[in-house]
Design an enzyme around this catalytic site. Structure first.
Site, mmCIF file in Angstrom:
data_model
loop_
_atom_site.group_PDB
_atom_site.id
_atom_site.type_symbol
_atom_site.label_atom_id
_atom_site.label_comp_id
_atom_site.label_asym_id
_atom_site.label_seq_id
_atom_site.Cartn_x
_atom_site.Cartn_y
_atom_site.Cartn_z
ATOM 1 N N HIS A 1 0.835 -1.218 0.000
ATOM 2 C CA HIS A 1 0.000 0.000 0.000
ATOM 3 C C HIS A 1 0.868 1.265 0.000
ATOM 4 O O HIS A 1 0.520 2.262 0.630
ATOM 5 C CB HIS A 1 -0.935 0.030 1.209
ATOM 6 C CG HIS A 1 -1.937 -1.087 1.226
ATOM 7 N ND1 HIS A 1 -3.208 -0.958 0.706
ATOM 8 C CD2 HIS A 1 -1.860 -2.347 1.707
ATOM 9 C CE1 HIS A 1 -3.871 -2.096 0.874
ATOM 10 N NE2 HIS A 1 -3.077 -2.961 1.471
ATOM 11 N N ASN B 1 -10.245 -2.723 2.587
ATOM 12 C CA ASN B 1 -9.972 -2.758 1.150
ATOM 13 C C ASN B 1 -11.265 -2.554 0.372
ATOM 14 O O ASN B 1 -12.355 -2.568 0.944
ATOM 15 C CB ASN B 1 -9.368 -4.112 0.753
ATOM 16 C CG ASN B 1 -7.884 -4.221 1.121
ATOM 17 O OD1 ASN B 1 -7.203 -3.218 1.300
ATOM 18 N ND2 ASN B 1 -7.402 -5.450 1.232
HETATM 19 FE FE1 HDD Z 1 -2.465 -4.733 5.559
HETATM 20 C C1 HDD Z 1 -1.021 -1.710 5.137
HETATM 21 C C2 HDD Z 1 -5.435 -3.483 4.338
HETATM 22 C C3 HDD Z 1 -3.838 -7.879 5.653
HETATM 23 C C4 HDD Z 1 0.278 -5.850 7.136
HETATM 24 N N1 HDD Z 1 -3.092 -2.945 4.851
HETATM 25 C C5 HDD Z 1 -2.356 -1.815 4.781
HETATM 26 C C6 HDD Z 1 -3.149 -0.735 4.284
HETATM 27 C C7 HDD Z 1 -4.395 -1.234 4.055
HETATM 28 C C8 HDD Z 1 -4.356 -2.628 4.429
HETATM 29 C C9 HDD Z 1 -5.587 -0.484 3.515
HETATM 30 C C10 HDD Z 1 -2.675 0.676 4.025
HETATM 31 C C11 HDD Z 1 -2.906 1.560 5.220
HETATM 32 C C12 HDD Z 1 -2.491 2.971 4.914
HETATM 33 O O1 HDD Z 1 -3.133 3.587 4.054
HETATM 34 O O2 HDD Z 1 -1.542 3.424 5.526
HETATM 35 N N2 HDD Z 1 -4.248 -5.544 5.011
HETATM 36 C C13 HDD Z 1 -5.371 -4.830 4.648
HETATM 37 C C14 HDD Z 1 -6.501 -5.732 4.622
HETATM 38 C C15 HDD Z 1 -6.044 -6.965 4.984
HETATM 39 C C16 HDD Z 1 -4.638 -6.840 5.244
HETATM 40 C C17 HDD Z 1 -7.921 -5.326 4.278
HETATM 41 C C18 HDD Z 1 -6.819 -8.241 5.126
HETATM 42 C C19 HDD Z 1 -7.945 -8.310 5.741
HETATM 43 N N3 HDD Z 1 -1.878 -6.544 6.230
HETATM 44 C C20 HDD Z 1 -2.591 -7.710 6.218
HETATM 45 C C21 HDD Z 1 -1.857 -8.748 6.903
HETATM 46 C C22 HDD Z 1 -0.687 -8.165 7.342
HETATM 47 C C23 HDD Z 1 -0.730 -6.782 6.914
HETATM 48 C C24 HDD Z 1 -2.324 -10.167 7.083
HETATM 49 C C25 HDD Z 1 0.451 -8.751 8.114
HETATM 50 C C26 HDD Z 1 0.428 -9.827 8.815
HETATM 51 N N4 HDD Z 1 -0.654 -3.951 5.965
HETATM 52 C C27 HDD Z 1 0.305 -4.576 6.677
HETATM 53 C C28 HDD Z 1 1.503 -3.713 6.975
HETATM 54 C C29 HDD Z 1 1.048 -2.345 6.360
HETATM 55 C C30 HDD Z 1 -0.286 -2.671 5.739
HETATM 56 C C31 HDD Z 1 2.793 -4.243 6.548
HETATM 57 C C32 HDD Z 1 2.025 -1.643 5.426
HETATM 58 C C33 HDD Z 1 2.000 -0.213 5.826
HETATM 59 C C34 HDD Z 1 1.223 -0.172 7.036
HETATM 60 O O3 HDD Z 1 0.827 -1.410 7.376
HETATM 61 O O4 HDD Z 1 0.959 0.815 7.691
HETATM 62 O O5 HDD Z 1 1.702 -3.649 8.321
#
Ligand code: HDD
Length: 709
Positions: free
Chosen positions: A91, A165
């Site tokens: 993202h 999402n």
């Molecule tokens: Fe995630 C970012 C949505 C599963 C780990 N995720 C991130 C963002 C969104 C989502 C919208 C961007 C937030 C922003 O605008 O700063 N992610 C989801 C959805 C998931 C999902 C809807 C399933 C239901 N994500 C998911 C899992 C993991 C992560 C299973 C880790 C185990 N996601 C992250 C992250 C991020 C991220 C690495 C990257 C940047 C952040 O968090 O702030 O931690």
């Protein structure tokens, strides 16, 4: 120099009823306004004499080596070198906006005591960040991908984040697989290709070996993966959360955002072209809508299940690869969110905003959804590495309520807290708050079991809802899905990957597998063993989300003119479109004055080469014999019309303008260019007939042409 006091005064003068906006103003500086006669300073506040030239040991000719002792130069370069921060691992590319949320009534009180969801007198400030998942910060907006839809509610009880999402399901069921999934979808490690695409061997290798991914893969390969606008897509919390009411009862909940404008997508050819023509298309679209006052709006819906119904379904309600079909669990619409303010500075707000699924407020809780459990750690952890220990103190992230505890220090601590830094203490400062008085009270969930690395039995079934999704699409959506998968597999050059992918598709729908195999030169698999259930579900096809009363609000309409056009017709059309909150753009042979048949002129917003039909929702060709003659003989204009037609856009023309359309489409099979009979006050905009406010000018005209679907 204007004093700091002036800035503070402005802050208070500009305070609004939006608590978060007022809070952000404490840290917002507008040098032009606040310090109109001030000079540039170093970071320690000393006025700078010359910010353009490095201090040198010069000879009389003015040349000589630069001196390392120039602290002003060193500071400038040092700060520049350190400007980038780690981009989000997923993202990374996003765009954000401010707004507010309000509930309609007290409907949700049955389920929760959280005032943000139950108090209709409250207006909660929000910040929303939309994103793509795969590409880096500099990638294009209209790639095929899931879109992030993350909302931060600044409530008096603390920040609450729905990190969702635009697709209601996720690729994997257990957070433990997230790093593998992300490694597979990201560019391949040997050559860092492709950017912003899942069309490559590693992604399709992973998904074809993991049947749990199929449901989400089908959603992304459908038109949902290429939204027309971030304002025209749904949002989903995806994971199952819980709500706790005043009686202490717990319900499972899924959150849904439904857009006012309906759900619309680009067609693939448009998406591909816009990637090059305007990689910032979605960013600019959001800004344009907010600046022109066509504020994007979504209703918040909840699907709620009492604990007693947890095991009632043939899928597990804690499995993030499954939806709760609306036939089984209807949605209750409880509130509305409006985005009405763009950010002042992208980095400070959109880049530094940090969402965490673990940010909840009393009345809302987690569930045992294994994806959510892992997410609750990952977001907290990633913000530390992206933004540093005190990331929650950054203006965009800090709550509007006081943050008071004994957590201290860390890099970039910006608060000076007096008094003791431990609990318990002899003054009883900052005592814990009882659940009855508003403290977060953990729901007393019964937990028992064995420590095992396992998944619940219903998590093992992966195809029923993928097939349900496919069956629920309209024929044209099905066709697009097959074309999308064929495009992706065309980019996979490893025959093993193609073979496995086609075999997996076959488990879901034999016809899909067959069609894709033919397109990509794979073997047509035999009929699968699994019996198709042939079921369909409501409100899966995006066709079912058309607003009750069709709207042209915020649609972009290009009016093609050349010298000699009929000004009254153009002005009449513009006025009519404005009444429906659509935005019109004059496109002419040059960006400048274009003379009308009567001699007066209008300013063209763009020239024919500066923009393309892909960037607009509809075209209108102005009448006027001089103009039409030139337009007819302009190859680029003919391309505008043919391309718009190919993308199923509405094309309108009046008088001699019709000849331009006639020439552009003369050899297109099945096109009849006879003027429509009967009512002529319908304006068609892509993906549905939209009735515009009465356009008297069009109705009065004898020769009117409208095509569109
Ligand atoms: Fe995630 C970012 C949505 C599963 C780990 N995720 C991130 C963002 C969104 C989502 C919208 C961007 C937030 C922003 O605008 O700063 N992610 C989801 C959805 C998931 C999902 C809807 C399933 C239901 N994500 C998911 C899992 C993991 C992560 C299973 C880790 C185990 N996601 C992250 C992250 C991020 C991220 C690495 C990257 C940047 C952040 O968090 O702030 O931690």
């Amino acid at each position: 120099m204007t004093s700091i006091a002036t800035a503070v005064k402005r802050t208070f003068d500009e305070m609004t009823s939006d608590q978060k906006q007022a809070d952000l103003l404490r840290d917002t500086v507008d040098p032009q306004k606040d310090y109109p006669s001030a000079g540039m300073t170093t970071m320690h506040g000393m006025l700078i004499e010359n910010p353009e030239t490095w201090l040198k040991a010069t000879d009389p000719k003015g040349t000589g080596p630069a001196l390392l002792e120039d602290q002003v130069a060193l500071e400038k370069i040092h700060r520049f070198d350190h400007e980038p921060i780690p981009e989000r691992i997923v993202h990374a590319r996003g765009v954000g906006a401010h707004g507010h949320f309000r509930v309609f009534d007290e409907t949700a009180k049955k389920y929760t005591f959280a005032p943000v969801l139950t108090d209709p007198s409250r207006t909660t400030p929000v910040f929303v960040r939309f994103s793509t998942v795969q590409g880096p910060r500099g990638s294009a907006d209209t790639v095929r991908d899931v879109r992030g839809f993350a909302t931060k509610f600044y409530t008096p009880e603390g920040n609450w984040d729905i990190v969702g999402n635009n697709i209601p399901v996720f690729f994997i069921q257990d957070a433990m697989q997230f790093p593998d999934f992300v490694h597979a979808v990201k560019p391949e490690p040997h050559n860092e290709v492709p950017t912003g695409q899942s069309a490559h061997n590693n992604f399709w290798d992973f998904v074809s070996l993991q049947s749990q991914t199929t449901h989400t893969v089908f959603w992304v390969m459908s038109d949902r993966g290429i939204p027309r606008s971030l304002r025209m897509m749904q949002g989903f919390g995806v994971n199952t959360f819980t709500l706790i009411n005043a009686e202490g009862e717990r319900h499972f909940v899924k959150f849904h955002w439904t857009p006012e404008l309906g759900v619309h997508s680009l067609v693939w050819d448009e998406a591909l072209k816009i990637n090059g023509q305007d990689p910032d298309y979605h960013r600019k679209d959001l800004e344009e809508a907010i600046v022109t006052g066509a504020y994007p709006k979504w209703t918040l819906g909840i699907q709620v299940l009492p604990e007693s119904r947890e095991h009632e379904f043939d899928f597990d309600i804690l499995d993030a690869t499954k939806i709760w079909p609306e036939e089984l669990v209807p949605i209750e619409y409880i509130g509305e969110m409006t985005l009405n303010r763009c950010v002042d500075e992208f980095f400070a707000e959109t880049e530094q905003v940090a969402f965490c699924t673990s940010h909840i407020v009393p009345g809302i809780g987690f569930s045992d959804d294994p994806l959510l459990q892992g997410r609750n750690f990952s977001y907290l952890d990633t913000q530390q590495s992206r933004l540093g220990t005190n990331w929650e103190q950054l203006p965009i992230n800090r709550p509007v309520c006081p943050v008071l505890n004994h957590i201290r220090d860390g890099k970039h601590q910006s608060k000076i807290t007096k008094g003791l830094n431990y609990w318990p203490n002899r003054y009883n400062t900052l005592p814990p708050t009882d659940g009855a008085k508003g403290g977060y009270h953990e729901y007393a969930q019964k937990v028992h079991g064995m420590k095992l690395r396992t998944r619940a039995p219903k998590f093992q079934e992966h195809f029923n809802q993928t097939e349900l999704f496919y069956n629920s699409l309209s024929p044209v959506e099905k066709k697009h899905l097959i074309e999308a998968i064929s495009f992706e597999l065309d980019h996979c050059d490893d025959p093993v990957v193609n073979k496995n992918a086609i075999l997996l598709l076959n488990e879901i729908d034999h016809e899909v597998a067959r069609a894709v195999a033919i397109n990509v030169g794979g073997d047509i698999p035999p009929k699968p063993k699994r019996d198709s259930h042939k079921k369909r579900a409501v409100r899966i096809s995006q066709m079912e989300f058309a607003p009750e009363k069709p709207l042209i609000k915020s649609r972009r309409i290009a009016i093609l003119i050349d010298d000699g056009f009929e000004k009254d017709a153009v002005e009449g059309l513009r006025a009519a479109m404005k009444l429906g909150s659509a935005t019109t753009f004059i496109i002419g042979p040059r960006r400048g004055e274009i003379s009308s048949a009567t001699g007066t002129s209008v300013m063209a917003d763009h020239h024919f080469e500066g923009q393309r039909s892909t960037l607009f929702d509809a075209l209108f060709i102005a009448p006027g014999s001089g103009s039409a003659e030139k337009l007819r003989n302009n190859g680029r204009v003919i391309h505008w019309v043919r391309e718009a037609f190919g993308h199923c856009k509405a094309i309108g023309a009046l008088g001699e303008g019709i000849d331009v359309v006639r020439k552009a489409l003369q050899d297109v099979e099945g096109v009849s260019l006879a003027p429509p009979s009967g009512e002529t006050d319908d304006v068609t905009v892509s993906y549905g007939v939209v009735t515009a406010p009465k356009i008297s000018l069009l109705s009065a005209a004898t020769d009117v042409l409208m095509i569109g679907s």
